[in-house]
Structure formats: C-alpha cells, structure tokens
Design an enzyme around this catalytic site. Structure first.
Site, PDB file in Angstrom:
ATOM      1  N   LYS A  22       0.834  -1.215   0.000  1.00  0.00           N
ATOM      2  CA  LYS A  22       0.000   0.000   0.000  1.00  0.00           C
ATOM      3  C   LYS A  22       0.859   1.251   0.000  1.00  0.00           C
ATOM      4  O   LYS A  22       0.661   2.160  -0.799  1.00  0.00           O
ATOM      5  CB  LYS A  22      -0.910   0.012   1.238  1.00  0.00           C
ATOM      6  CG  LYS A  22      -1.560   1.353   1.511  1.00  0.00           C
ATOM      7  CD  LYS A  22      -2.419   1.355   2.755  1.00  0.00           C
ATOM      8  CE  LYS A  22      -1.828   1.932   3.991  1.00  0.00           C
ATOM      9  NZ  LYS A  22      -1.509   3.354   4.036  1.00  0.00           N
ATOM     10  N   ASN A  23       1.833   1.303   0.915  1.00  0.00           N
ATOM     11  CA  ASN A  23       2.573   2.551   1.089  1.00  0.00           C
ATOM     12  C   ASN A  23       3.528   2.859  -0.056  1.00  0.00           C
ATOM     13  O   ASN A  23       4.038   3.969  -0.154  1.00  0.00           O
ATOM     14  CB  ASN A  23       3.275   2.572   2.453  1.00  0.00           C
ATOM     15  CG  ASN A  23       2.264   2.727   3.587  1.00  0.00           C
ATOM     16  OD1 ASN A  23       1.109   3.102   3.340  1.00  0.00           O
ATOM     17  ND2 ASN A  23       2.670   2.438   4.804  1.00  0.00           N
ATOM     18  N   CYS A 116      -5.383   7.983   8.521  1.00  0.00           N
ATOM     19  CA  CYS A 116      -5.621   7.569   9.908  1.00  0.00           C
ATOM     20  C   CYS A 116      -5.206   8.670  10.866  1.00  0.00           C
ATOM     21  O   CYS A 116      -4.130   9.254  10.729  1.00  0.00           O
ATOM     22  CB  CYS A 116      -4.815   6.312  10.241  1.00  0.00           C
ATOM     23  SG  CYS A 116      -5.345   4.845   9.368  1.00  0.00           S
ATOM     24  N   ARG A 123      -1.271  14.684  12.206  1.00  0.00           N
ATOM     25  CA  ARG A 123      -0.006  14.448  11.489  1.00  0.00           C
ATOM     26  C   ARG A 123       0.461  15.643  10.640  1.00  0.00           C
ATOM     27  O   ARG A 123       0.003  15.838   9.521  1.00  0.00           O
ATOM     28  CB  ARG A 123      -0.135  13.174  10.645  1.00  0.00           C
ATOM     29  CG  ARG A 123      -0.453  11.958  11.508  1.00  0.00           C
ATOM     30  CD  ARG A 123      -1.083  10.841  10.730  1.00  0.00           C
ATOM     31  NE  ARG A 123      -0.113  10.082   9.959  1.00  0.00           N
ATOM     32  CZ  ARG A 123      -0.445   9.114   9.125  1.00  0.00           C
ATOM     33  NH1 ARG A 123      -1.707   8.784   8.973  1.00  0.00           N
ATOM     34  NH2 ARG A 123       0.470   8.479   8.452  1.00  0.00           N
ATOM     35  N   ASP A 306       3.870   0.359  12.040  1.00  0.00           N
ATOM     36  CA  ASP A 306       2.650  -0.214  11.450  1.00  0.00           C
ATOM     37  C   ASP A 306       2.398  -1.666  11.883  1.00  0.00           C
ATOM     38  O   ASP A 306       1.295  -2.174  11.744  1.00  0.00           O
ATOM     39  CB  ASP A 306       2.701  -0.151   9.917  1.00  0.00           C
ATOM     40  CG  ASP A 306       2.924   1.259   9.411  1.00  0.00           C
ATOM     41  OD1 ASP A 306       2.621   2.208  10.156  1.00  0.00           O
ATOM     42  OD2 ASP A 306       3.413   1.414   8.284  1.00  0.00           O
ATOM     43  N   ARG A 398      -9.178   0.090   3.360  1.00  0.00           N
ATOM     44  CA  ARG A 398      -8.273   1.062   2.740  1.00  0.00           C
ATOM     45  C   ARG A 398      -6.899   0.470   2.514  1.00  0.00           C
ATOM     46  O   ARG A 398      -6.159   0.906   1.640  1.00  0.00           O
ATOM     47  CB  ARG A 398      -8.105   2.272   3.676  1.00  0.00           C
ATOM     48  CG  ARG A 398      -9.107   3.371   3.488  1.00  0.00           C
ATOM     49  CD  ARG A 398      -8.677   4.608   4.258  1.00  0.00           C
ATOM     50  NE  ARG A 398      -7.241   4.780   4.134  1.00  0.00           N
ATOM     51  CZ  ARG A 398      -6.412   5.001   5.148  1.00  0.00           C
ATOM     52  NH1 ARG A 398      -6.863   5.105   6.364  1.00  0.00           N
ATOM     53  NH2 ARG A 398      -5.126   5.120   4.946  1.00  0.00           N
TER      54      ARG A 398
HETATM   55  N1  EPU Z   1       6.275  14.163  10.946  1.00  0.00           N
HETATM   56  C1  EPU Z   1       6.322  15.503  11.246  1.00  0.00           C
HETATM   57  N2  EPU Z   1       6.328  16.394  10.214  1.00  0.00           N
HETATM   58  C2  EPU Z   1       6.296  15.981   8.912  1.00  0.00           C
HETATM   59  C3  EPU Z   1       6.258  14.616   8.614  1.00  0.00           C
HETATM   60  C4  EPU Z   1       6.243  13.717   9.648  1.00  0.00           C
HETATM   61  O1  EPU Z   1       6.355  15.887  12.401  1.00  0.00           O
HETATM   62  O2  EPU Z   1       6.326  16.846   8.029  1.00  0.00           O
HETATM   63  C5  EPU Z   1       6.270  13.170  12.035  1.00  0.00           C
HETATM   64  C6  EPU Z   1       4.960  12.387  12.062  1.00  0.00           C
HETATM   65  O3  EPU Z   1       3.954  13.064  12.767  1.00  0.00           O
HETATM   66  C7  EPU Z   1       5.399  11.102  12.709  1.00  0.00           C
HETATM   67  C8  EPU Z   1       6.816  10.904  12.195  1.00  0.00           C
HETATM   68  O4  EPU Z   1       7.258  12.193  11.770  1.00  0.00           O
HETATM   69  O5  EPU Z   1       5.448  11.279  14.095  1.00  0.00           O
HETATM   70  C9  EPU Z   1       6.944   9.929  11.044  1.00  0.00           C
HETATM   71  O6  EPU Z   1       6.112  10.283   9.991  1.00  0.00           O
HETATM   72  P1  EPU Z   1       6.375   9.879   8.467  1.00  0.00           P
HETATM   73  O7  EPU Z   1       6.364  11.124   7.667  1.00  0.00           O
HETATM   74  O8  EPU Z   1       7.551   8.975   8.365  1.00  0.00           O
HETATM   75  O9  EPU Z   1       5.084   9.048   8.157  1.00  0.00           O
HETATM   76  P2  EPU Z   1       4.129   9.195   6.928  1.00  0.00           P
HETATM   77  O10 EPU Z   1       4.912   9.380   5.689  1.00  0.00           O
HETATM   78  O11 EPU Z   1       3.043  10.137   7.238  1.00  0.00           O
HETATM   79  C10 EPU Z   1       4.201   6.677   6.276  1.00  0.00           C
HETATM   80  C11 EPU Z   1       3.169   5.614   6.129  1.00  0.00           C
HETATM   81  C12 EPU Z   1       2.645   5.226   7.496  1.00  0.00           C
HETATM   82  C13 EPU Z   1       3.811   4.768   8.352  1.00  0.00           C
HETATM   83  C14 EPU Z   1       4.909   5.830   8.405  1.00  0.00           C
HETATM   84  C15 EPU Z   1       6.143   5.389   9.148  1.00  0.00           C
HETATM   85  C16 EPU Z   1       2.204   6.153   3.995  1.00  0.00           C
HETATM   86  C17 EPU Z   1       1.042   6.676   3.243  1.00  0.00           C
HETATM   87  N3  EPU Z   1       2.077   6.110   5.313  1.00  0.00           N
HETATM   88  O12 EPU Z   1       3.514   7.766   6.890  1.00  0.00           O
HETATM   89  O13 EPU Z   1       1.778   4.153   7.277  1.00  0.00           O
HETATM   90  O14 EPU Z   1       3.354   4.518   9.656  1.00  0.00           O
HETATM   91  O15 EPU Z   1       5.286   6.213   7.074  1.00  0.00           O
HETATM   92  O16 EPU Z   1       6.681   4.278   8.543  1.00  0.00           O
HETATM   93  O17 EPU Z   1       3.206   5.753   3.427  1.00  0.00           O
HETATM   94  C18 EPU Z   1       0.096   2.616   7.833  1.00  0.00           C
HETATM   95  O18 EPU Z   1       0.388   2.017   6.785  1.00  0.00           O
HETATM   96  O19 EPU Z   1      -0.661   2.139   8.713  1.00  0.00           O
HETATM   97  C19 EPU Z   1       0.688   3.939   8.063  1.00  0.00           C
HETATM   98  C20 EPU Z   1       0.218   4.794   8.967  1.00  0.00           C
END
Ligand code: EPU
Length: 418
Positions: A22-23, A116, A123, A306, A398
């Site tokens: 998915k990601n 989520c 986020r 995750d 999803r």
């Molecule tokens: N963060 C910030 N500012 C930013 C970006 C991130 O403070 O601009 C913080 C977030 O709040 C969090 C941490 O940094 O505390 C990590 O966030 P990251 O950006 O790595 O996560 P993401 O890109 O929003 C993706 C996956 C998530 C997965 C995370 C970590 C997608 C669409 N989502 O999220 O997947 O948990 O990386 O590996 O790729 C899931 O699949 O259940 C899921 C939530």
C-alpha cells in the site's frame, strides 16, 4: 456501514498471497504524472486507497486504464486543477500530488490530506513544506487549501529533522525535474523509498542513494515511459505471519522479502516462535508457548510502527509481561480499549503498552479505530471464543486487499456485511 463478522477458533492452513505494498503504491500512482509519456505500474493492490487516487488522476484529466493488477497512466493531457477536499481527504497519501504536481507544473492547489488519525493534530507535513521551500517554492495556506508555487525549482541541500517517509518521497518527486542537484540528508530508508526511486529512475530520473540516509537527485528536463512493479506489502505479510503464529496450521505466506521483515522475525526467534522461510514463502504454525518480550517502534530497519498494533495481539498470547513502546505516533493505541473489552490485560503508560499474558479472548462488538487497529481486531477475532463483530471496517479495506477472501480461503470463518 459495513461490518466484519468473525467466528473465532478455526485453524488457518493453505496459502495467502501477499499483494503490492500500500505505502509504495500510494506514492507510485501520483509519481506517474511526472512522466511526459505514459507509465505502467504492476502489482497494484486492490484497496480502496487505489480507487481514491484514480479519482484524483481522473480529475486531473489523466487517462487511467485499470487492469487486473496493473495501472496504465497517461498524463499527457494533464490539467492542473485544484484537488478539492472531497478527494484529498480520502487518504493521507493524496499529499504526494503536492510533490508530483510541483515537480511537473511548478504549481499545486490541494486541500488538506486525510488518513488515519494516529498522530499529533492529525499528522503535520511541515518537513514536506520546508523541503519544497528549500527548492524555491512559496507556500500559501488559505483556510484548508495549500497553494504551492515556484517560478523555477532549484536543487538544494535539504536536511530532515526526522527521517520522514512522506517528506523524503515528496521532496524526491519535487526535485527530479528541478535545476541542478538536490541532496536529502537524514532521508528515510524504508523499502518503499527504493521502490519509488527505481520507478523515477526507470523514467529517466537521476537518483542515487535511495535506501540510505543520503539521497542525491540530479534534475532532468524530461521523463519518458516508465514501468515498475510494486514491492510486496511487508505490513500485510507481517499481519498474516502473526495470524499464523496465533492460529496457523502450516499456513504459508507467499511474497515475503526476508530483509524487509528482519525486525519481526528476530523477535519471533527471541519469543520462541518457529517458522520456515524459503523462496519468498514463509510457513508457520500456531506457537505452543510464546515468551514475553519488549519492543520499541523505530524507523526502518527498526521495528515498524505499522506492525505494532497487530503485534500487540501476539504479545497478549505470551506468558508474562511484555512491553511495546510506540515512538513514532502519539495516538496509535486505539486498539487497546477494544482488546481489553475482549479480555486482554493491557495498560498504557507514556505511549508504552504493558501487556500481561496470556489472554483467552471472547468475541465482542468492537471498532476499527484506524487501519492497523482494525487488523488487530481481526487477529483477536480469529482466536477468540465466539463471535466478533468489527465496525468502521472502511479503515481496514483502505489498506488490506481482499482480506475477507484471503482469510476465508485458508479456513477462517469471516464475512463482511452491509
Ligand atoms: N512528521 C512531522 N512532520 C512531517 C512529517 C512527519 O512531524 O512533516 C512526524 C509524524 O507526525 C510522525 C513521524 O514524523 O510522528 C513519522 O512520519 P512519516 O512522515 O515517516 O510518516 P508518513 O509518511 O506520514 C508513512 C506511512 C505510514 C507509516 C509511516 C512510518 C504512507 C502513506 N504512510 O507515513 O503508514 O506509519 O510512514 O513508517 O506511506 C500505515 O500504513 O498504517 C501507516 C500509517
């Protein structure tokens, strides 16, 4: 409102085939619009996030051919219109259209992304925005609408305060057509990042270092046809591997890349859970005795956040007290209340679950508060005595393709009802 109904206790045997990640898919689909020709993405998982992204592509006047497990995307007639809230709020990954449209058109208008609700005030995306600004863009936020514009994008040195998966990908998308060289320091190293960089390189981008903490991107003017296969979903695989450890009878999980799951499998070794892995297929049966342990979520190659919620169900089956510390998100404990309703003994202190095993689950009416919490409910339902009824299953659909079919095919008594 759909519900998942599970009558627990059936052993699982046979084979579950893992779908595309998915990601990865949710970033590869927006990335496709960077091509000046057309692109094909294979092994796209059949999840509702895919449909939401296709809706956005169609709004942008892209031509999408959705075949059984591939998507052909032609963005040669792209119209760069405002991506409204009804489209962007369907999923978090809609934010990848920021990087992709900025890279391609130097201008984006998009409403807040959804997804989520597992982190501080849903986020933040400050690292993404800071990266765009460092490439030369200006950002205006009007109500919930982001307007990101650059007369010209120029390569830059970008340091991420945290190795964010989303920010790393979004900056790569914006930088592939920028003038000159971009370096992302403290980049995320997740396997999905490598998948996206490979796709962009297949179109003619010049990216090196994906999968390490330093990614270098030399901008190019033109991106041609590109083909990519989505990597197998390591979180889907982990979820079914955990199902196997809970109630498998020679359950085979096909599509397992061992290096992507080292953090889980090394915990299994520590907990005394046996499995066999050969040629991308892992075979596992219910573990008779599970040792308690401590786990902390970390960025890759650490234990991925995750997997934390599904893993919590397994930890309730260990004898003694286990700990799971969630370090990435501050609101990823929605499953605890419902597992406790089903009989678990879990306390949460300072974002750490203190899990006292071993739990004998009883089927109850529970709720999927987010995607992985939903997976935890399904796992608990599979081993519970009696019937479990899960509401809010849209979260689960999803991210888990054909979950009902995959589990019923290996013997689970599971169905979905309107
Ligand atoms: N963060 C910030 N500012 C930013 C970006 C991130 O403070 O601009 C913080 C977030 O709040 C969090 C941490 O940094 O505390 C990590 O966030 P990251 O950006 O790595 O996560 P993401 O890109 O929003 C993706 C996956 C998530 C997965 C995370 C970590 C997608 C669409 N989502 O999220 O997947 O948990 O990386 O590996 O790729 C899931 O699949 O259940 C899921 C939530």
């Amino acid at each position: 409102m759909k519900k998942i109904i599970i009558n627990g206790g059936n052993k699982l045997s046979g084979t579950i085939n893992i779908g595309g990640a998915k990601n990865s898919a949710v970033a590869l689909i927006p990335a496709a619009i960077l091509s000046d020709e057309n692109t094909t993405i294979y092994n796209v998982p059949n999840i509702t996030d895919k449909k939401a992204l296709i809706n956005i592509l169609e709004t942008l006047n892209c031509n999408v051919t959705d075949e059984k497990d591939s998507l052909i995307i032609d963005s040669s007639k792209l119209e760069n219109v405002y991506i409204k809230e009804d489209l962007s709020s369907k999923l978090r990954a809609s934010y990848y259209f920021m990087g992709a449209l900025l890279g391609k058109c130097k201008h984006v208008e998009i409403a807040l992304p959804g997804g989520c609700n597992i982190g501080k005030s849903s986020r933040p995306i400050n690292f993404h925005l800071k990266g765009f600004e460092q490439l030369g863009a200006t950002i205006t936020i009007e109500d919930d609408k982001y307007i990101i514009h650059a007369d010209e994008l120029k390569g830059s040195k970008i340091y991420l305060d945290f190795p964010s998966v989303g920010a790393t990908i979004n900056i790569m998308l914006a930088a592939v057509k920028a003038k000159g060289k971009t370096v992302i320091y403290n980049a995320a190293k997740e396997p999905e990042i490598v998948n996206i960089a490979t796709f962009l390189n297949n179109m003619g981008a010049k990216i090196t270092g994906a999968g390490t903490s330093e990614i270098k991107i030399t901008g190019v003017d033109y991106l041609h046809k590109g083909i990519i296969e989505v990597i197998p979903d390591r979180i889907e695989a982990a979820t079914y591997i955990i199902a196997g450890a809970l109630i498998g009878d020679n359950l085979k999980i096909n599509g397992v890349i061992e290096e992507h799951l080292e953090s889980l499998l090394s915990k299994f070794d520590e907990m005394g859970i046996k499995y066999n892995i050969k040629d991308f297929e892992l075979t596992i049966s219910a573990a008779e005795k599970i040792k308690h342990t401590s786990i902390k979520s970390q960025v890759f190659p650490g234990f991925v956040t995750d997997m934390g919620q599904p893993m919590c169900v397994l930890l309730t089956q260990a004898n003694g007290v286990s700990f799971f510390e969630e370090t990435i998100y501050d609101n990823r404990m929605g499953h605890v209340k419902y597992l406790n309703n089903m009989g678990a003994n879990i306390e949460v202190k300072d974002n750490t679950e203190i899990i006292c095993g071993k739990t004998e689950y009883k089927g109850k009416k529970v709720k999927a508060t987010d995607l992985r919490a939903g997976a935890a409910m399904v796992l608990a339902g599979l081993i519970a005595e009696g019937q479990t009824e899960i509401s809010n299953v849209e979260h689960i659909l999803r991210g888990y393709e054909n979950i009902i079919e995959k589990l019923s095919n290996v013997g689970a008594d599971i169905k979905i009802e309107e």
